[in-house]
Design a protein around this motif. Structure first.
Motif, mmCIF file in Angstrom:
data_model
loop_
_atom_site.group_PDB
_atom_site.id
_atom_site.type_symbol
_atom_site.label_atom_id
_atom_site.label_comp_id
_atom_site.label_asym_id
_atom_site.label_seq_id
_atom_site.Cartn_x
_atom_site.Cartn_y
_atom_site.Cartn_z
ATOM 1 N N GLY A 30 17.593 4.066 -7.999
ATOM 2 C CA GLY A 30 16.524 3.355 -7.068
ATOM 3 C C GLY A 30 15.548 4.388 -7.001
ATOM 4 O O GLY A 30 14.347 3.941 -6.862
ATOM 5 N N LEU A 31 15.610 5.663 -6.607
ATOM 6 C CA LEU A 31 14.655 6.624 -6.402
ATOM 7 C C LEU A 31 13.625 6.681 -7.543
ATOM 8 O O LEU A 31 12.539 6.904 -7.516
ATOM 9 N N ASP A 32 14.338 6.987 -8.851
ATOM 10 C CA ASP A 32 13.427 7.085 -10.073
ATOM 11 C C ASP A 32 12.588 6.034 -10.152
ATOM 12 O O ASP A 32 11.534 5.880 -10.690
ATOM 13 N N ALA A 33 13.295 4.972 -10.141
ATOM 14 C CA ALA A 33 12.484 3.671 -10.532
ATOM 15 C C ALA A 33 11.290 3.410 -9.501
ATOM 16 O O ALA A 33 10.020 3.153 -9.911
ATOM 17 N N ALA A 34 11.733 3.641 -8.137
ATOM 18 C CA ALA A 34 10.524 3.735 -7.379
ATOM 19 C C ALA A 34 9.248 4.704 -7.517
ATOM 20 O O ALA A 34 8.133 4.273 -7.363
ATOM 21 N N LYS A 35 9.687 5.799 -7.833
ATOM 22 C CA LYS A 35 8.712 6.713 -8.109
ATOM 23 C C LYS A 35 7.874 6.341 -9.164
ATOM 24 O O LYS A 35 6.734 6.780 -9.410
ATOM 25 N N ALA A 36 8.521 5.888 -10.389
ATOM 26 C CA ALA A 36 7.836 5.471 -11.481
ATOM 27 C C ALA A 36 6.701 4.287 -11.162
ATOM 28 O O ALA A 36 5.644 4.285 -11.705
ATOM 29 N N VAL A 37 7.277 3.510 -10.227
ATOM 30 C CA VAL A 37 6.340 2.415 -9.772
ATOM 31 C C VAL A 37 5.408 2.688 -8.980
ATOM 32 O O VAL A 37 3.941 2.275 -9.321
ATOM 33 N N ALA A 38 5.517 3.818 -8.192
ATOM 34 C CA ALA A 38 4.295 4.316 -7.477
ATOM 35 C C ALA A 38 3.227 4.897 -8.648
ATOM 36 O O ALA A 38 2.084 4.851 -8.272
ATOM 37 N N LEU A 39 3.767 5.566 -9.438
ATOM 38 C CA LEU A 39 2.823 6.245 -10.651
ATOM 39 C C LEU A 39 2.375 4.956 -11.143
ATOM 40 O O LEU A 39 0.896 5.087 -11.361
ATOM 41 N N MET A 40 2.851 3.921 -11.633
ATOM 42 C CA MET A 40 2.380 2.964 -12.481
ATOM 43 C C MET A 40 1.504 1.900 -11.890
ATOM 44 O O MET A 40 0.640 1.181 -12.574
ATOM 45 N N VAL A 41 1.224 1.851 -10.550
ATOM 46 C CA VAL A 41 0.786 0.950 -9.813
ATOM 47 C C VAL A 41 -0.824 0.797 -10.134
ATOM 48 O O VAL A 41 -1.631 -0.072 -10.143
ATOM 49 N N GLY A 42 -1.396 2.165 -10.499
ATOM 50 C CA GLY A 42 -2.607 2.168 -10.713
ATOM 51 C C GLY A 42 -3.112 2.689 -12.057
ATOM 52 O O GLY A 42 -4.212 3.284 -12.424
ATOM 53 N N ASP A 72 0.795 -1.294 -0.086
ATOM 54 C CA ASP A 72 -0.110 0.046 -0.047
ATOM 55 C C ASP A 72 0.756 1.236 -0.036
ATOM 56 O O ASP A 72 0.375 2.393 0.265
ATOM 57 N N GLY A 73 1.990 1.112 -0.254
ATOM 58 C CA GLY A 73 2.885 2.363 -0.364
ATOM 59 C C GLY A 73 4.312 1.918 -0.692
ATOM 60 O O GLY A 73 4.868 0.614 -0.913
ATOM 61 N N ILE A 74 5.373 2.725 -0.779
ATOM 62 C CA ILE A 74 6.599 2.471 -1.382
ATOM 63 C C ILE A 74 7.609 3.268 -0.645
ATOM 64 O O ILE A 74 7.418 4.531 -0.227
ATOM 65 N N ILE A 75 8.778 2.590 -0.064
ATOM 66 C CA ILE A 75 10.041 3.303 0.312
ATOM 67 C C ILE A 75 10.951 3.395 -0.783
ATOM 68 O O ILE A 75 11.573 2.017 -1.256
ATOM 69 N N ALA A 81 -4.575 6.888 -7.850
ATOM 70 C CA ALA A 81 -4.220 5.764 -7.820
ATOM 71 C C ALA A 81 -2.520 5.442 -7.638
ATOM 72 O O ALA A 81 -2.074 4.449 -7.608
ATOM 73 N N ILE A 82 -2.175 6.757 -7.722
ATOM 74 C CA ILE A 82 -0.696 6.762 -7.415
ATOM 75 C C ILE A 82 -0.264 6.407 -5.992
ATOM 76 O O ILE A 82 -0.843 7.253 -5.047
ATOM 77 N N ALA A 83 0.519 5.785 -5.892
ATOM 78 C CA ALA A 83 1.084 5.048 -4.230
ATOM 79 C C ALA A 83 1.748 6.067 -3.544
ATOM 80 O O ALA A 83 2.597 6.826 -4.248
ATOM 81 N N PRO A 84 1.343 6.179 -2.350
ATOM 82 C CA PRO A 84 2.281 7.019 -1.490
ATOM 83 C C PRO A 84 3.691 6.664 -1.473
ATOM 84 O O PRO A 84 4.020 5.508 -1.407
ATOM 85 N N VAL A 85 4.886 7.616 -1.296
ATOM 86 C CA VAL A 85 6.117 7.235 -1.548
ATOM 87 C C VAL A 85 6.943 8.170 -0.130
ATOM 88 O O VAL A 85 6.766 9.135 0.130
ATOM 89 N N VAL A 86 7.649 7.290 0.612
ATOM 90 C CA VAL A 86 8.786 7.843 1.540
ATOM 91 C C VAL A 86 10.068 7.633 0.794
ATOM 92 O O VAL A 86 10.276 6.577 0.442
#
Length: 391
Positions: A102-114, A92-95, A136-141
């Motif tokens: 790693g940060l770029d990939a993670a933010k892109a995943v957060a966008l694309m999950v929904g 339900d979220g991403i670190i 639908a964009i996942a929250p990110v820390v």
């Protein structure tokens, strides 16, 4: 030593200071995350800082899974795999953890999950971002472990399209992480070579943003102060990786550079993106090598602005020549190569790089108008190390 901890609200919520990684569970809770997916690059998969961070999350009852199938220059397939891991794990979220990749990939995943559209439909062109289902964009820390890209405070990700060998900037305002933890302790183990390359990446962000045309005093202020901090603290971090004050200031400067380049970037990034896509080079190192060649080309339109830079950096010689001389000396002191040839980049695809560079969104922020031919010429100068020919 000055106080190294603080909570800042711009451009997002930033918790800065030594030891603050232990507040990761609270950051997740504030964003409504109970089952985070920690995304980092393959090089950090087994690193102690990753394992310790997972233990901190698990120790506070956060059911956390690690995903580390991310290349140094992340590609679309890495994002697809991350989306699959997110969905199958019921997260339900991403670190977002690590350096820029790693940060770029993670933010892109957060966008694309929904999303139901392919990632390339959200390239930073026009209002493409409005195509996304924002809710639908996942929250990110975000937890940066290098002081370079500033991706932790950015609203975009640079992802390589393997089919076309092009780096694409994927953008959405909600890709900006909700909370950033800037713990300088996580950067202590960074090798000197990587410290230099990432630190100079942050400097290029500040420099190009400052030189970009347009009225944006806020960005200019961040850029100027970021350059000053980098001049003072990057050599210290390079010489002594355990200098916690230097590490803390470099993390701040990296975030400042990324906040500043909302104003724009320029030809350094426009060339570095296709070079990285075609030759898989380190982004920060590529920027560091190309910078003086772009400075030389842009001299007629940036020379006047260099007077302030020279004063703020307290350089022995003022004006454009003083700044350029210092940049060359600064790079040399940290063993940055003088040419792209020294990092394995040949001249065979110069026309392709010129064509790809003029299409890169960064080209639009250059203070002097560009053409594909001009960018090819600058690339060839940087490839061969002939600075005088970069005009």
């Amino acid at each position: 030593m000055t106080e190294l901890s603080g909570n800042w609200g711009y451009p997002t919520n930033i918790w800065a200071g030594p030891g603050r990684i232990h507040e990761l569970p609270e950051a997740c809770r504030q964003l409504g995350i109970s089952r985070p997916l920690l995304i980092t690059d393959a090089g950090l998969k087994d690193a102690p800082i990753v394992q310790e961070t997972l233990a901190i999350a698990e120790g506070e009852g956060l059911h956390t899974t690690l995903f580390a199938e991310v290349k140094g220059n992340p590609v679309g397939a890495n994002v697809d795999a991350g989306v699959t891991a997110y969905r199958e794990g019921g997260h339900d979220g991403i670190i977002a953890f690590g350096g820029g990749s790693g940060l770029d990939a993670a933010k892109a995943v957060a966008l694309m999950v929904g999303q139901t559209r392919p990632i390339w439909d959200f390239e930073d062109v026009g209002d493409n971002w409005k195509r996304a289902n924002a809710e639908a964009i996942a929250p990110v820390v975000a937890v940066p472990t290098t002081a370079g890209t500033g991706s932790e405070v950015g609203r975009a990700s640079v992802i390589t399209n393997e089919a076309t060998h092009e780096k694409k900037i994927i953008f959405h305002p909600r890709m900006l992480p909700g909370i950033v933890i800037e713990d300088p302790g996580l950067t202590i183990g960074l090798p000197a070579k990587v410290t230099a390359a990432t630190g100079l990446d942050a400097f290029v962000h500040c420099f190009e943003a400052y030189c970009a045309p347009g009225f944006h005093p806020l960005a200019d202020g961040f850029a100027i102060e970021g350059m000053r901090i980098i001049k003072e603290f990057l050599p210290r971090a390079y010489e002594n990786g355990e200098d916690i004050e230097a590490r803390a200031n470099m993390l701040a400067a990296a975030s400042m550079g990324a906040a500043a380049f909302q104003k724009g970037l320029g030809a350094v990034h426009a060339i570095a993106h296709p070079v990285g896509a075609l030759y898989d080079t380190h982004h920060g190192l590529t920027n560091a090598i190309i910078l003086p060649y772009v400075m030389q080309h842009n001299r007629p339109v940036i020379a006047e602005r260099m007077d302030l830079v020279a004063r703020v950096l307290d350089l022995p010689k003022g004006g454009f020549d003083g700044v350029l001389d210092w940049v060359l000396e600064f790079r040399e002191a940290m063993n940055i190569p003088n040419s792209l040839a020294e990092i394995g980049v040949d001249a065979e695809r110069s026309a392709d790089i010129g064509r790809m560079a003029i299409e890169d969104p960064s080209a639009g922020g250059n203070p002097q108008q560009l053409t594909a031919e001009t960018l090819e010429h600058i690339f060839l100068s940087a490839q061969s190390g002939t600075l005088r020919e970069a005009v």
